[in-house]
Design a protein around this motif. Structure first.
Motif, mmCIF file in Angstrom:
data_model
loop_
_atom_site.group_PDB
_atom_site.id
_atom_site.type_symbol
_atom_site.label_atom_id
_atom_site.label_comp_id
_atom_site.label_asym_id
_atom_site.label_seq_id
_atom_site.Cartn_x
_atom_site.Cartn_y
_atom_site.Cartn_z
ATOM 1 N N LEU A 75 -16.745 59.869 35.153
ATOM 2 C CA LEU A 75 -16.182 59.222 36.334
ATOM 3 C C LEU A 75 -17.036 58.008 36.665
ATOM 4 O O LEU A 75 -18.215 58.132 37.004
ATOM 5 C CB LEU A 75 -16.160 60.184 37.530
ATOM 6 C CG LEU A 75 -15.423 59.681 38.774
ATOM 7 C CD1 LEU A 75 -13.920 59.621 38.501
ATOM 8 C CD2 LEU A 75 -15.709 60.572 39.982
ATOM 9 N N TRP A 76 -16.439 56.808 36.530
ATOM 10 C CA TRP A 76 -17.117 55.547 36.812
ATOM 11 C C TRP A 76 -16.664 55.031 38.180
ATOM 12 O O TRP A 76 -15.511 55.223 38.570
ATOM 13 C CB TRP A 76 -16.739 54.482 35.781
ATOM 14 C CG TRP A 76 -17.182 54.724 34.369
ATOM 15 C CD1 TRP A 76 -16.557 55.497 33.444
ATOM 16 C CD2 TRP A 76 -18.320 54.151 33.724
ATOM 17 N NE1 TRP A 76 -17.229 55.449 32.247
ATOM 18 C CE2 TRP A 76 -18.323 54.626 32.391
ATOM 19 C CE3 TRP A 76 -19.326 53.282 34.132
ATOM 20 C CZ2 TRP A 76 -19.290 54.260 31.476
ATOM 21 C CZ3 TRP A 76 -20.300 52.913 33.218
ATOM 22 C CH2 TRP A 76 -20.283 53.407 31.917
ATOM 23 N N LEU A 118 -19.210 64.377 34.082
ATOM 24 C CA LEU A 118 -18.604 65.557 34.682
ATOM 25 C C LEU A 118 -18.864 66.816 33.874
ATOM 26 O O LEU A 118 -18.688 67.938 34.379
ATOM 27 C CB LEU A 118 -17.096 65.337 34.841
ATOM 28 C CG LEU A 118 -16.709 64.187 35.772
ATOM 29 C CD1 LEU A 118 -15.212 63.933 35.725
ATOM 30 C CD2 LEU A 118 -17.159 64.476 37.189
ATOM 31 N N LYS A 119 -19.328 66.660 32.637
ATOM 32 C CA LYS A 119 -19.648 67.831 31.823
ATOM 33 C C LYS A 119 -20.896 68.536 32.338
ATOM 34 O O LYS A 119 -21.143 69.699 32.012
ATOM 35 C CB LYS A 119 -19.848 67.424 30.358
ATOM 36 C CG LYS A 119 -18.600 66.836 29.697
ATOM 37 C CD LYS A 119 -18.818 66.558 28.221
ATOM 38 C CE LYS A 119 -19.859 65.437 28.000
ATOM 39 N NZ LYS A 119 -19.383 64.145 28.541
ATOM 40 N N THR A 120 -21.689 67.812 33.115
ATOM 41 C CA THR A 120 -22.962 68.378 33.583
ATOM 42 C C THR A 120 -22.902 68.859 35.033
ATOM 43 O O THR A 120 -23.879 69.416 35.532
ATOM 44 C CB THR A 120 -24.080 67.335 33.461
ATOM 45 O OG1 THR A 120 -23.833 66.260 34.384
ATOM 46 C CG2 THR A 120 -24.168 66.784 32.052
ATOM 47 N N VAL A 121 -21.778 68.619 35.720
ATOM 48 C CA VAL A 121 -21.740 68.990 37.137
ATOM 49 C C VAL A 121 -21.584 70.502 37.275
ATOM 50 O O VAL A 121 -20.838 71.136 36.523
ATOM 51 C CB VAL A 121 -20.601 68.261 37.884
ATOM 52 C CG1 VAL A 121 -20.833 66.760 37.876
ATOM 53 C CG2 VAL A 121 -19.236 68.595 37.310
ATOM 54 N N ARG A 122 -22.308 71.046 38.195
ATOM 55 C CA ARG A 122 -22.230 72.466 38.504
ATOM 56 C C ARG A 122 -22.309 72.647 40.010
ATOM 57 O O ARG A 122 -22.968 71.880 40.705
ATOM 58 C CB ARG A 122 -23.380 73.245 37.845
ATOM 59 C CG ARG A 122 -23.383 73.237 36.316
ATOM 60 C CD ARG A 122 -22.216 74.047 35.743
ATOM 61 N NE ARG A 122 -22.301 74.131 34.291
ATOM 62 C CZ ARG A 122 -21.817 73.223 33.455
ATOM 63 N NH1 ARG A 122 -21.218 72.140 33.937
ATOM 64 N NH2 ARG A 122 -21.928 73.390 32.165
ATOM 65 N N SER A 180 -25.280 64.155 40.022
ATOM 66 C CA SER A 180 -26.200 63.129 39.530
ATOM 67 C C SER A 180 -25.427 61.895 39.077
ATOM 68 O O SER A 180 -24.428 62.013 38.356
ATOM 69 C CB SER A 180 -27.025 63.675 38.358
ATOM 70 O OG SER A 180 -27.893 62.686 37.856
ATOM 71 N N PHE A 181 -25.896 60.718 39.531
ATOM 72 C CA PHE A 181 -25.297 59.444 39.139
ATOM 73 C C PHE A 181 -26.207 58.742 38.144
ATOM 74 O O PHE A 181 -27.422 58.677 38.334
ATOM 75 C CB PHE A 181 -25.136 58.502 40.341
ATOM 76 C CG PHE A 181 -24.460 59.112 41.523
ATOM 77 C CD1 PHE A 181 -23.126 59.478 41.473
ATOM 78 C CD2 PHE A 181 -25.147 59.307 42.707
ATOM 79 C CE1 PHE A 181 -22.506 60.026 42.576
ATOM 80 C CE2 PHE A 181 -24.536 59.856 43.805
ATOM 81 C CZ PHE A 181 -23.204 60.225 43.740
ATOM 82 N N SER A 212 -28.179 62.898 43.490
ATOM 83 C CA SER A 212 -29.354 62.216 42.943
ATOM 84 C C SER A 212 -28.897 61.064 42.069
ATOM 85 O O SER A 212 -27.755 61.019 41.615
ATOM 86 C CB SER A 212 -30.216 63.191 42.132
ATOM 87 O OG SER A 212 -29.501 63.662 40.990
ATOM 88 N N ALA A 213 -29.798 60.111 41.851
ATOM 89 C CA ALA A 213 -29.466 58.928 41.054
ATOM 90 C C ALA A 213 -30.631 58.569 40.154
ATOM 91 O O ALA A 213 -31.794 58.734 40.526
ATOM 92 C CB ALA A 213 -29.129 57.758 41.969
ATOM 93 N N GLN A 214 -30.292 58.065 38.982
ATOM 94 C CA GLN A 214 -31.323 57.576 38.064
ATOM 95 C C GLN A 214 -30.746 56.466 37.198
ATOM 96 O O GLN A 214 -29.537 56.401 36.967
ATOM 97 C CB GLN A 214 -31.831 58.708 37.176
ATOM 98 C CG GLN A 214 -30.770 59.295 36.250
ATOM 99 C CD GLN A 214 -31.321 60.369 35.330
ATOM 100 O OE1 GLN A 214 -32.479 60.745 35.407
ATOM 101 N NE2 GLN A 214 -30.470 60.871 34.438
#
Length: 600
Positions: A131-132, A184-188, A194-195, A221-223
């Protein structure tokens, strides 16, 4: 233009965010609307995409746009260059087509960085579960975000309702420091969202350290992206050269006409007029109200309006718009005034004076007119100049008169939500003034008679960006007097770095609430590039007096266009020229929190 909304849900609980924003989004895009939902295949997420479209260019293209591979685009923007868009095409469809061919992040970034014009977007890449989202370099289109920890949902929207109590959410503007991607594969449900940040490259205006934890919603969170990718900046760096010191005797006060005799000055003026004229042209042509998509538009109705004070910024926009809009089509000049306090008492002599028919020239009526604010006076003078330059054009000078009662009513009903999440006294003053002006409901005077008038224009040109680039504010002169050209350069660099967070999102939300689109010619990428390339002392000479030195290059351009007294008017901020700043608490500072914006 559109009102866009995306809700990323990580649990089965229902978020109410869409319900709270729906009415405001609909006002931005009254032409058509629809919703689409996307579900993760092997990942527990749901994305709701919603868009309300204001049809502006090319064939009507409902949003969200879904391509053959299931990718989904929400696009609130205009392509004025960079990607080829012919009049028979819709720019949203063109952007979707280009993004559909992208399989790598670098390709997505290449498409976005190529666009010249304002944009905010959300893009779902189905196959990769990405998702961008983000805003253009100057943040000319609004995009807000918040995270609801109770239901584990991230919301992205063009505009949001200001609320209180249990419904209060901590909305923030998405920083215009780059674009963002969620894998989105990492969202839980049990983890923060995380962005990944893809910043503008080599960008002194948006330093990467400004995108920190304080800028992202609580619970997220963002990185920086680990690949080190970035978007090429659409504008060149600011010219930081300083002049050699001059002897005191070399500092001369010259008139604008005397300066125009100088060949070097004339070349720079012509260069500015070339890029600024083109910026205006692309913003006033290829509009649906100028073709068969709106056959009800009469010869007395305008497709383009200008926020108009009679000052140099709006006068130049009007003069250039006249070059590119067919002569038989009117142009609306929107001039707002807030009612002055009633005079204590007119003298007996004044009461006996018979009022002539011409209210604009009667000194007694002018004195007693509670809407005869500074911007109204300069606006009337300005339209006379324009009528002299283009006598065949119909200039609709729309006098928009606002009482304190109407101001208070509409602030609570509408403007407080549109200004949000900004909340200062200045945001209140500018937000209210721009909202009433862009609504375009007022009157026009013809043959000494006033008649009610409602502007039909769906495109509104504003002069924002001129002062920030050409040292138009009084603080620029103060900084120059204290720190010379080096200090002035630092001040101007800061102006563009914060324009997205201080002005652009707010003004977009306020103007779009009327189903109209704000366009900013002074922030066209080619205009900014040209001005950034010039030494600061060529753009502004603050050794010269007020009304000449600040925005010197623009004043010379005005004289070249044939403008007269308006080229010499000193800067007057909208909140003072319209007198909204004098209507309520006179002792506030612009940076104070504005309690009038709070909802019950």
């Amino acid at each position: 233009m559109c009102g866009i909304f995306c809700l990323l849900s990580l649990s089965s609980a229902q978020s109410e965010q869409h319900k709270f924003t729906a009415d405001l989004l609909k006002r931005r895009g009254p032409t058509c609307c629809q919703e689409i939902t996307a579900n993760g295949r092997n990942v527990p997420y749901t994305c709701l995409f919603s868009a309300h479209v204001l049809h502006m260019r090319g064939p009507l293209t409902p949003q969200p746009v879904v391509d053959g591979d299931g990718n989904i685009l929400l696009w609130n923007g205009e392509v004025f260059g960079g990607l080829p868009v012919v009049p028979e095409q819709n720019d949203c469809a063109v952007v979707s087509e280009h993004l559909s061919s992208c399989s790598e992040p670098s390709q997505v970034l290449a498409v976005l960085s190529a666009v010249r014009g304002p944009w905010a977007f959300v893009y779902y890449q189905k196959a990769a579960d990405y998702l961008w989202f983000g805003r253009d370099f100057f943040g000319r289109r609004s995009l807000l975000w918040t995270f609801d920890a109770e239901v584990k949902a991230l919301s992205l929207t063009s505009v949001a309702t200001r609320s209180s109590g249990s419904e209060c959410h901590n909305w923030q503007e998405v920083p215009a420091s780059g674009v963002y991607r969620i894998d989105l594969k990492t969202v839980r449900e049990c983890r923060p969202v995380s962005f990944e940040i893809y910043p503008w490259a080599n960008d002194a205006f948006h330093p990467s350290e400004t995108v920190g934890e304080a800028c992202v919603p609580s619970g997220c969170s963002a990185q920086m992206n680990l690949s080190g990718l970035s978007l090429p900046s659409p504008v060149c760096p600011l010219n930081t050269s300083t002049p050699t010191p001059l002897d005191e005797e070399d500092v001369l006060t010259l008139s604008l006409d005397e300066l125009l005799v100088n060949k070097h000055k004339l070349e720079m003026v012509n260069g500015l007029l070339d890029v600024l004229s083109e910026a205006v042209r692309v913003r006033v042509q290829s509009l649906p109200l100028l073709n068969q998509s709106n056959p009800s538009l009469t010869e007395n109705q305008a497709a383009v309006a200008i926020l108009f004070s009679g000052g140099i910024d709006s006068m130049i926009l009007a003069a250039l718009a006249d070059h590119h809009i067919p002569a038989h089509q009117p142009i609306d000049l929107l001039n707002v005034a807030f009612k002055l306090q009633e005079p204590k008492k007119l003298s007996e002599t004044s009461k006996k004076v018979k009022k002539p028919k011409d209210r604009a020239t009667d000194p007694q009526r002018v004195c007693a007119d509670p809407f005869n604010v500074p911007d109204r006076i300069t606006g009337r003078n300005g339209v006379k100049e324009l009528q002299g330059l283009a006598p065949g054009r119909r200039w609709n000078f729309v006098e928009i008169n606002i009482t304190q009662e109407e101001l208070q009513k509409m602030r609570q009903e509408r403007v407080c939500h549109l200004v949000h999440p900004l909340d200062t006294v200045l945001d209140d003053s500018i937000g209210c003034a721009v909202w009433f002006a862009s609504r375009g409901v007022g009157c026009i005077t013809e043959d000494h008679n006033q008649t009610p008038f409602i502007s039909s224009a769906k495109v509104i040109l504003t002069g924002i960006g001129a002062d920030e680039q050409l040292a138009g504010y009084s603080r620029h002169r103060v900084r120059f007097q204290a720190s010379g050209h080096q200090g002035l350069i630092q001040e101007l660099s800061m102006e563009l770095s914060r324009i997205s967070s201080r002005n652009m999102g707010r003004d977009d939300r306020v103007i779009a609430d009327h189903g109209k689109e704000a366009r900013f010619p002074y922030l066209d990428e080619e205009v900014v590039n040209y001005l950034n390339s010039l030494p600061v002392w060529e753009k502004a000479d603050l050794t010269q007096p007020r009304g000449v030195g600040e925005k010197l290059l623009l004043r010379l351009a005005a004289r070249k266009l044939g403008l007269g007294q308006s080229a010499l008017l000193p800067k007057r901020a909208m909140q003072f020229g319209s007198r909204i700043a004098k209507m309520e608490n006179h002792h506030e500072k612009a940076s104070d929190k504005c309690t009038r914006l709070l909802t019950g």
